[in-house]
Design a protein around this motif. Structure first.
Motif, PDB file in Angstrom:
ATOM      1  N   ASN A  72       0.831  -1.206   0.000  1.00  0.00           N
ATOM      2  CA  ASN A  72       0.000   0.000   0.000  1.00  0.00           C
ATOM      3  C   ASN A  72       0.868   1.260   0.000  1.00  0.00           C
ATOM      4  OD1 ASN A  72      -2.358  -1.507   0.044  1.00  0.00           O
ATOM      5  ND2 ASN A  72      -2.505  -1.493   2.276  1.00  0.00           N
ATOM      6  N   ARG A  75       2.457   1.626  -3.505  1.00  0.00           N
ATOM      7  CA  ARG A  75       1.515   2.130  -4.510  1.00  0.00           C
ATOM      8  C   ARG A  75       1.295   3.635  -4.347  1.00  0.00           C
ATOM      9  NH1 ARG A  75      -1.278  -2.368  -3.313  1.00  0.00           N
ATOM     10  NH2 ARG A  75      -2.816  -1.223  -2.092  1.00  0.00           N
ATOM     11  N   GLU A  76       1.198   4.054  -3.119  1.00  0.00           N
ATOM     12  CA  GLU A  76       1.003   5.476  -2.848  1.00  0.00           C
ATOM     13  C   GLU A  76       2.215   6.283  -3.321  1.00  0.00           C
ATOM     14  OE1 GLU A  76       1.102   8.393   1.054  1.00  0.00           O
ATOM     15  OE2 GLU A  76       0.297   6.353   1.281  1.00  0.00           O
ATOM     16  N   LYS A  77       3.411   5.781  -3.008  1.00  0.00           N
ATOM     17  CA  LYS A  77       4.620   6.536  -3.310  1.00  0.00           C
ATOM     18  C   LYS A  77       4.996   6.482  -4.788  1.00  0.00           C
ATOM     19  CE  LYS A  77       5.102   8.118   0.723  1.00  0.00           C
ATOM     20  NZ  LYS A  77       4.814   9.553   0.948  1.00  0.00           N
ATOM     21  N   ASN A  79       2.988   6.579  -7.235  1.00  0.00           N
ATOM     22  CA  ASN A  79       2.168   7.604  -7.894  1.00  0.00           C
ATOM     23  C   ASN A  79       2.738   9.004  -7.638  1.00  0.00           C
ATOM     24  OD1 ASN A  79       0.311   5.781  -8.989  1.00  0.00           O
ATOM     25  ND2 ASN A  79      -0.901   5.744  -7.096  1.00  0.00           N
ATOM     26  N   GLU A  80       3.255   9.203  -6.424  1.00  0.00           N
ATOM     27  CA  GLU A  80       3.866  10.492  -6.120  1.00  0.00           C
ATOM     28  C   GLU A  80       5.181  10.665  -6.880  1.00  0.00           C
ATOM     29  OE1 GLU A  80       4.171  11.188  -1.929  1.00  0.00           O
ATOM     30  OE2 GLU A  80       2.123  10.491  -1.537  1.00  0.00           O
TER      31      GLU A  80
END
Length: 641
Positions: A72, A75-77, A79-80
């Motif tokens: 998780n 996936r968040e990072k 995208n960043e």
């Protein structure tokens, strides 16, 4: 007018939102990101350690939760990270940091949570199936370590080894087969958002070159003449041990002293050219001296500190697992080094046996630990080898010194040291059985993985293509018939665990390049194979400078500096120079050469791989034995009458 004002405002806001971040903002983001990454990874590694040292469902579930937390976060990072135009950064160090971050996140950045979980579950299920596999033989359960590996090291019973060989594959790889196609599918899915053709291409990206397969093939083409001579010599000698067919150029996989026929040094005593020279197996001497597993670790630590490198922290001794527990726990016994990413917790997990082979393994794993300790102050994404082969090369580099007779004499494991050509040939043959024999195996394994990920090898020919590569590269065939119901690749840990194998071939080449460079800086005089860098502070200094960099610089640059400006490329010159005396000796033996004839073992229509044609050898020997019986009978009859 109002409409025009709104349009201008909208465009201004939109452009501001998507305007590229500055490098200063990127640097701030990266600093925060690395701190978060370390915390996430520390939890992941801790839960993985708990699982591998105690294979329970509870620990498995705990590890899976850590995996999901990590996924998780990734996936968040990812995208960043994509919001930064990092490829155009002027700060080369920052650009490299973002590149390494993308590579490290890689498959963890799958866009869908359920697929991430399923992919991780498949990997762990295959890993657990492998590590808990046992065979039933004569009402006894035998595990891989120490039972099965010990049998292959010591037994010379052809049919018994064939039985064990097949049972292991029935109880490991065959069970994994049903999970493997889905694992491949999800692996490719995991990296499809990174502009990689497949997972194999993604895994090769760590080397930061576009033509790695071609480079490795080019290097092996220079090693192959030596390997063919070694194979020919071993085949000639093993015929005398097993009565193998004189017309077969290939060798059966189960009689090479190793369950996978990847390294052949365990059959050294059977094929040793000069029987009266000093034995290289110092295991009996270790047992005579009542050495313990911890003693072997202390011997390895002293080797590294003699170079001026750091001693192991107290936490290493308190937290490592160096013997197989006797409390009933199921553990993953595959030797491995662990970095907990907190700058102080480094461990080895190994079910150590007091043997020369395990002493070599300990030196290898401790090389990883020294690497971890050296780059501990680098940013998170630079805490790795300059390329994946560097880490493996560090450990094997030390083994080249440790396995020399002069070193074993220095540390009291050989009583008398003889220096003559016969001893040199014995030593070099032993070393070649470990290293030269390994080269084509490591390449064949990774070629198979790449072909599977690229869908060149489809599930209906997994086993067929595996043995085609094994025969083409190694001149090795199975002892018994194999079909597509079997899954012999899965009987190898790295296939079951999803670990790339190209790093081992690369590390083999780098090992000898490193050895050559350190022997020069140590002012070694004489043949390369006699060099022992033990107690050389100059070698230790060169090593430390290289290890401290981690992956913060390109491996080509790191290699160029390490070799004193000699080269920035992988080069087999050093390994060929190391084995030059053996190469010349093998040519002098003038043994008859035979083609491998792999095609006669491969049925392209049924996808069956035929077992070694030992039956012909047995028919020949039976026919000869029959003639002897007839002659003896006639001879006795003459005297009787």
């Amino acid at each position: 007018m109002f409409f025009l004002f709104c349009l201008i405002a909208f465009i201004s806001v939109t452009c501001a939102k998507y305007e590229p971040y500055t490098e200063e903002q990127a640097s701030t983001f990266y600093a925060n990101y690395t701190k978060q990454s370390e915390l996430i990874v520390q939890k992941l590694i801790a839960s993985k350690w708990n699982l591998y040292t105690n294979l329970t469902q509870f620990n498995k579930k705990s590890y899976e939760r850590s995996v999901m937390l990590s996924a998780n976060f990734s996936r968040e990072k990812i995208n960043e990270l994509k919001e930064f135009n990092w490829r155009s950064f002027k700060d080369e160090n920052l650009k490299r940091a973002f590149l390494r971050a993308v590579i490290v996140i890689g498959d963890s950045g799958m866009p869908e949570g359920n697929k991430v979980l399923r992919w991780k579950q498949l990997k762990e299920s295959m890993n657990t199936m492998y590590t808990t596999s046992k065979i039933n033989l004569r009402n006894k359960k035998l595990s891989l370590d120490p039972n099965i590996t010990g049998i292959f090291q010591s037994s010379r019973n052809y049919s018994y080894l064939s039985t064990i060989w097949k049972l292991w594959r029935d109880n490991s790889g065959k069970k994994i087969r049903k999970l493997f196609p889905e694992y491949i599918e999800l692996s490719n899915y995991a990296v499809k958002g990174y502009d990689f053709a497949d997972y194999g291409e993604y895994s090769r990206s760590s080397f930061e070159v576009d033509d790695l397969p071609e480079q490795l093939d080019e290097i092996y083409s220079k090693l192959k003449p030596l390997y063919k001579l070694l194979h020919n010599y071993v085949r000639h000698k093993l015929r005398q041990v097993y009565g193998l067919s004189e017309t077969e150029g290939v060798l059966p996989a189960h009689i090479m002293g190793d369950l996978w026929a990847q390294q052949w040094h365990n059959i050294f005593e059977d094929i040793k050219p000069y029987k009266n020279n000093t034995l290289l197996d110092v295991t009996p001497k270790m047992k005579e001296k009542n050495l313990t597993p911890k003693d072997l670790f202390l011997i390895a630590e002293e080797f590294y500190t003699s170079l001026g490198l750091d001693p192991l922290p107290e936490s290493f001794w308190n937290n490592s697992l160096i013997e197989k527990p006797n409390d009933g726990r199921e553990v993953n016994c595959h030797a491995s080094a662990w970095d907990f990413y907190d700058g102080k917790d480094f461990r080895i997990k190994m079910c150590t046996k007091v043997s020369m082979n395990d002493m070599f393994t300990i030196h290898h794993e401790m090389g990883h630990i020294q690497y971890y300790m050296s780059y501990k102050d680098q940013p998170f994404h630079f805490k790795e080898g300059a390329n994946p082969g560097f880490h493996e090369a560090l450990g094997d580099l030390m083994t080249l010194s440790v396995m020399t007779p002069s070193h074993l004499h220095k540390i009291g494991l050989i009583d008398q040291l003889e220096d003559n050509k016969e001893q040199d040939i014995n030593f070099l043959l032993f070393s070649a059985l470990r290293n030269i024999a390994f080269a084509p195996f490591s390449l064949a394994v990774e070629k198979w993985r790449w072909n599977v990920f690229a869908n060149k090898t489809t599930p209906d020919r997994y086993n067929f293509d595996w043995w085609k590569l094994r025969c083409d590269y190694q001149g090795i065939v199975p002892p018994v018939d194999r079909t597509e119901e079997d899954f012999d690749p899965g009987s190898k840990y790295h296939i079951a665990a999803g670990i790339p194998y190209d790093r081992y071939f690369v590390s083999l080449i780098l090992t000898f390049q490193f050895h050559d460079a350190l022997c020069k800086v140590s002012n070694h005089k004489g043949p390369l194979h006699k060099c022992d860098i033990y107690q050389s502070k100059e070698a230790g200094y060169r090593l430390r400078k290289m290890m401290e960099k981690g992956s913060s610089e390109s491996w080509n640059k790191v290699l160029y500096e390490f070799t004193g400006g000699k080269t920035d490329k992988m080069d087999p010159t050093a390994i060929l120079e190391y084995f030059r005396p053996l190469h010349e000796w093998l040519i002098e033996q003038n043994l008859p050469e035979q083609e491998w004839n792999c095609e006669q073992y491969l049925d392209y229509e049924t996808k069956m791989v035929k077992g070694y044609m030992a039956n012909k050898a047995y028919r020949d020997s039976f026919f000869t034995f029959g003639l002897k019986l007839i002659f003896l009978y006639c001879f006795c009859m003459i005297f009787y009458f």
